[in-house]
Design an enzyme around this catalytic site. Sequence first.
Site, short mmCIF file in Angstrom:
data_model
loop_
_atom_site.label_atom_id
_atom_site.label_comp_id
_atom_site.label_asym_id
_atom_site.label_seq_id
_atom_site.Cartn_x
_atom_site.Cartn_y
_atom_site.Cartn_z
N GLY A 172 -0.88 -5.40 -2.52
CA GLY A 172 0.32 -6.22 -2.40
C GLY A 172 0.31 -6.91 -1.05
O GLY A 172 -0.63 -6.76 -0.26
N THR A 202 -1.73 2.51 -7.89
CA THR A 202 -2.84 3.22 -8.50
C THR A 202 -2.32 4.33 -9.41
O THR A 202 -2.85 4.54 -10.50
CB THR A 202 -3.76 3.79 -7.40
OG1 THR A 202 -4.12 2.69 -6.57
CG2 THR A 202 -5.00 4.40 -7.97
N SER A 214 0.85 -1.18 0.00
CA SER A 214 0.00 0.00 0.00
C SER A 214 0.89 1.25 0.00
O SER A 214 1.81 1.35 0.81
CB SER A 214 -0.87 -0.03 1.24
OG SER A 214 -1.63 1.13 1.27
N GLY A 215 0.64 2.14 -0.93
CA GLY A 215 1.42 3.38 -1.00
C GLY A 215 2.64 3.26 -1.89
O GLY A 215 3.43 4.19 -1.98
N ASN A 255 -0.81 5.19 3.37
CA ASN A 255 -1.07 5.92 2.14
C ASN A 255 -2.31 6.78 2.35
O ASN A 255 -3.34 6.29 2.79
CB ASN A 255 -1.30 4.89 1.01
CG ASN A 255 -1.55 5.54 -0.34
OD1 ASN A 255 -1.62 6.77 -0.45
ND2 ASN A 255 -1.71 4.72 -1.36
N SER A 265 -5.27 5.34 -0.08
CA SER A 265 -5.07 3.90 -0.23
C SER A 265 -6.32 3.24 -0.82
O SER A 265 -7.44 3.47 -0.35
CB SER A 265 -4.76 3.31 1.14
OG SER A 265 -4.65 1.93 1.04
N SER A 266 -6.11 2.43 -1.87
CA SER A 266 -7.27 1.71 -2.44
C SER A 266 -7.63 0.59 -1.49
O SER A 266 -6.79 -0.24 -1.17
CB SER A 266 -6.91 1.13 -3.80
OG SER A 266 -6.09 2.01 -4.52
N GLU A 323 0.52 -7.72 2.62
CA GLU A 323 0.36 -6.82 3.76
C GLU A 323 0.79 -7.56 5.02
O GLU A 323 0.30 -8.65 5.30
CB GLU A 323 -1.10 -6.37 3.90
CG GLU A 323 -1.38 -5.10 3.13
CD GLU A 323 -2.76 -4.51 3.39
OE1 GLU A 323 -3.51 -5.06 4.23
OE2 GLU A 323 -3.08 -3.50 2.75
N1 ADP Z 1 5.07 7.89 -10.16
C1 ADP Z 1 4.78 8.69 -9.14
N2 ADP Z 1 5.16 9.98 -9.17
C2 ADP Z 1 4.89 10.81 -8.15
N3 ADP Z 1 4.23 10.43 -7.04
C3 ADP Z 1 3.82 9.14 -6.93
C4 ADP Z 1 4.06 8.21 -7.99
N4 ADP Z 1 3.54 7.05 -7.61
C5 ADP Z 1 2.99 7.25 -6.38
N5 ADP Z 1 3.14 8.50 -5.98
C6 ADP Z 1 2.70 9.11 -4.70
O1 ADP Z 1 2.45 8.10 -3.78
C7 ADP Z 1 1.11 8.13 -3.33
C8 ADP Z 1 0.56 6.72 -3.18
O2 ADP Z 1 0.48 6.12 -4.45
P1 ADP Z 1 -0.69 5.08 -4.82
O3 ADP Z 1 -0.59 4.81 -6.26
O4 ADP Z 1 -1.99 5.58 -4.32
O5 ADP Z 1 -0.28 3.84 -3.99
P2 ADP Z 1 -0.95 2.40 -3.98
O6 ADP Z 1 -2.05 2.42 -4.98
O7 ADP Z 1 0.15 1.49 -4.32
O8 ADP Z 1 -1.41 2.23 -2.58
C9 ADP Z 1 0.36 8.90 -4.39
O9 ADP Z 1 -0.75 9.55 -3.85
C10 ADP Z 1 1.42 9.85 -4.88
O10 ADP Z 1 1.46 10.97 -4.02
MG MG Z 2 -4.00 2.17 -4.72
#
Ligand code: ADP
Ligand code: MG
Length: 1003
Positions: free
Chosen positions: A389, A112, A107-108, A157, A160-161, A391
């Site tokens: 992923g 996404t 997560s984070g 995060n 977080s989804s 956890e």
């Molecule tokens: N490629 C990227 N460039 C800039 N910031 C990113 C990038 N990927 C993730 N982040 C930052 O990290 C945070 C969490 O990413 P996210 O995709 O929501 O994580 P996940 O879906 O894996 O939990 C986002 O809100 C963003 O601020």
């Molecule tokens: Mg996500």
Amino acid sequence: MESALTARDRVGVQDFVLLENFTSEAAFIENLRKRFKENLIYTYISSVLVSVNPYKELEIYTKQHMERYRGVNFYEVSPHIYAVSDNSYRSMRSERKDQCILISGESGAGKTEASKKILQYYAVTCPASLRVEEVRDRLLQSNPVLEAFGNAKTLRNDNSSRFGKYMDIQFDFRGAPVGGHILNYLLEKSRVVHQNHGERNFHIFYQLIDGGDEDLMRRLGLERNAQSYQYLVKGHCAKVSSINDRHDWKTVYKALTIIDFSSTDIEELLSIVASVLHLGNLQCSSDDDGNVVITGENQIRLLSRLLQVPGTVLREALSHKKIIAKGEELISPLNVEQAAYARDALAKAIYGRTFSWLVQKINKSLAHRDSTYSTRNRPNVIGLLDIYGFEVFQHNSFEQFCINYCNEKLQQLFIELTLKSEQEEYEAEGIAWEPVQYFNNKIICDLVEEKHKGIISILDEECLRPGDATDLTFLEKLEETVGKHPHFVTHKLADQKTRKTLVREEFRLLHYAGEVNYNVTGFLDKNNDLLFRNLKEAMCESGNEILQQCFERGELDDKKRPETAATQFKNSLAKLMEILMSKDPSYVRCIKPNDAKQPGRFDEVLIRHQVKYLGLMENLRVRRAGFAYRRKYEVFLQRYKSLCPETWPNWKGPPSEGVSTLVQHLGYKPEDYKLGRTKIFIRFPKTLFATEDAFELQKHTIATKIQAEWRGFHQRQKYQKIRSSAITIQSWWRGELGRRIARRRKNAALTIRRFIKGFIYRHKPRCPENEYFLDYVRYSFLMKLKRNLPKNVLDKSWPVPPPALSEASELLRDLNMQNMVQSYCKRITQEWKQQLEQKVVASEVFKDKKDNYPQSVPKLFVNTRIATSELNSKVLQLIQSEDIKYAVAVTKYDRNGYRPRARQLLVTPDSALIMEEAKLKQKIDYVDLSGISVSSLSDGLFVLHVPCEDNKKKHKVHDQAWERRHHRFHIRIRTDHFKIKEWTPVCGGSSTELQMMLPVRSE
Ligand SMILES: Nc1ncnc2c1ncn2[C@@H]1O[C@H](COP(=O)(O)OP(=O)(O)O)[C@@H](O)[C@H]1O
Ligand SMILES: [Mg+2]
């Protein structure tokens, strides 16, 4: 990739398969670290993309970047999410095979974000049309809506989804996105009613409260304060600085309208969201029998309105439990605790089912509607899997169990597919397959999912069996059934040492990625996901159309027990695996560099943990088991042909033979490489690096040579260019000069011709032949006149006009004269006027009558010739009162002998006085004066005629000689004072005495 090799020392390797020490985790992490510090967040493990969350905006997602990756070979550009996107897209187009991109990570870690980047890439780079734009908008806009309802702030995060998401993007035959479909997995419903410290409920609740307009808030009975709602404050952080709920509300609201939500849909959806908040605040108390009493009358009324369920039904359902046993309905009252449980179950059920409805609704909006596609000719798809992923928390529960099980399944798929594709490639290339040692996690998957013997089966069984089943009896069952499994251990089964790391309520699974302890507390409840029958019945009565679709009556009649949460999840995962197996997969493995969400921080412990849990080392090992590098013959030969004289500059034969010649020339040992049907396989990176180094050297030498040649050539070219430019300019200029002269000559000839013709016709009436000439003559006369106008009235010059202008010329002349006179008159002073007046008088008197008159004209009159101060004082005394108008020195000629005598003549208003120094010689009163005469000659003589006092004496004057001399004295002078008589030189017998005086100065 080849170009990347040149930079390998500076920023590690762009592909982990090129790591010399590929089994070393430290080398792996060091490579990641080096690149991360340079903001190079992407690295490959062959075709798998490893991505480290930068936690800052990088300038690598612009349209230019998208263009750079479009249609370019995967290995020709540096690693990027766009390269993966483009590669999948091109494979789909060229092989007409469905693709999928699996994104995994903690997560984070950026899953996404990665999936959004992929979607944006397709939105920008794929062919477009009107319909495509619409689909594209909907695909993009479905994200904020799903995130509002399915994402929440967690400790890991802020966005977080809390559900798994698989999204198909459908492409038509032109490669344009034409539709989409989303599958959702296991929403974390427990978050609706409870949040851990520092976490929030789903975003939509806070967005609605912050952003909803006053009217809406009134209709939903909501207050603009999260603190007022029990379900929103369990985590004690309703406000988060990184989240702007009001702004997000606007985005979500707009997105809803784009994805086809009518205003009724939106109203009903938000009524459900609001009703969940009101449910959380439901007030209950207990009666004397310990049964629950719902006291919040207002809340029931509000809930009844929002859920469109009669208040009494709702009240009854929330305070009683209905069970059907042996065909009989049993209704029993609930105690306060049970009622709270039922209420929370209802809130979770409503929210969970509404979320699924939302996904279905979005799917309808994304559905591909083109009728030209039959089921046989269906569009190709690219699937995006953004799923939780591994956890591992301090306390892991049912949700982590499901999530980690999901990851085991994905890992199994990954291993299978990677090995499969490796094997297939070897087979296709005719290279003997060398078995790869790897950890097959099927054993763990079986432990969880095997029928009757797996953990899920045991859990289900425990949930279903009559009697007092509890979480602990479930644990015991586990120990009995799978206790001997090598990947399972509990406190009871563990050896002394392990036991210390486990509490009694926990079981431990040894996942492929590591060990996780799961606490069984709540497993049964969560698996049952029970909603009392009467609550379901109440919801079936709802007038809210969304709820009607969420709670169908058929469910009540279905005698079969509903599937448990774990079984549902297991089945949906099985379906997902089927979906994924039918597609060509690509992988994106996301890594989170630190827990503080800070840019630039590389927490090695945390990363090592993720590298392990994501199975990256295992991944690398499988990929490197055979050969580190493989490339098509054509590509390899094209790049390195300059290293061998036989292949340079062009190899005429088949590429495979060219490569064979080349590698032999380079001294490759037989065990270092294999030649397949279309590709060369190189076992160790160092072989490739050596070749690459030689290539770089060669390139440098060739480049220097070419550069020198090029410079010379360039110089020559430059000179040639300048020369030819100069010639061009020169010839153009000459031409231009020639053209100008010719133009002027032509104009001159024309003018002359017109002139001659005009001259011939000049006396004719105006006609085309002479008009130019006439105009010109007029013009030139007027211009000449303008230049030569007379400057003063005396200037009588005037140019000769052409005949046609003679009248105009005269008029102009008069006009000019008038002008000059006028301006002269305006200029003259009073004194000057006086002078002129006197001059006029003088003119009248003397003009044409006295010879020297013209010479006197320019001379000015003076007031007197002798100033009063110059006069003898005795004279002044003598004449006292007399006002001297004019004084002049004169010469008096005697009558006898005309002896000159110096005298002064003084003129007063009444008389003229003749003085000799101080002596008054004679006073002539004007009344006695009979005339004044002057001669017509050029002299200053004038004669005053006075009566003769002594006739005898005076008469002498008029002797003959005098007469002869002065016979021309015939001028008469007239003034106002003097009556002038014509003077005859001798007034025979007249009584006038003649006085003759010659002025000293002429006037
Ligand atoms: N490629 C990227 N460039 C800039 N910031 C990113 C990038 N990927 C993730 N982040 C930052 O990290 C945070 C969490 O990413 P996210 O995709 O929501 O994580 P996940 O879906 O894996 O939990 C986002 O809100 C963003 O601020
Ligand atoms: Mg996500």
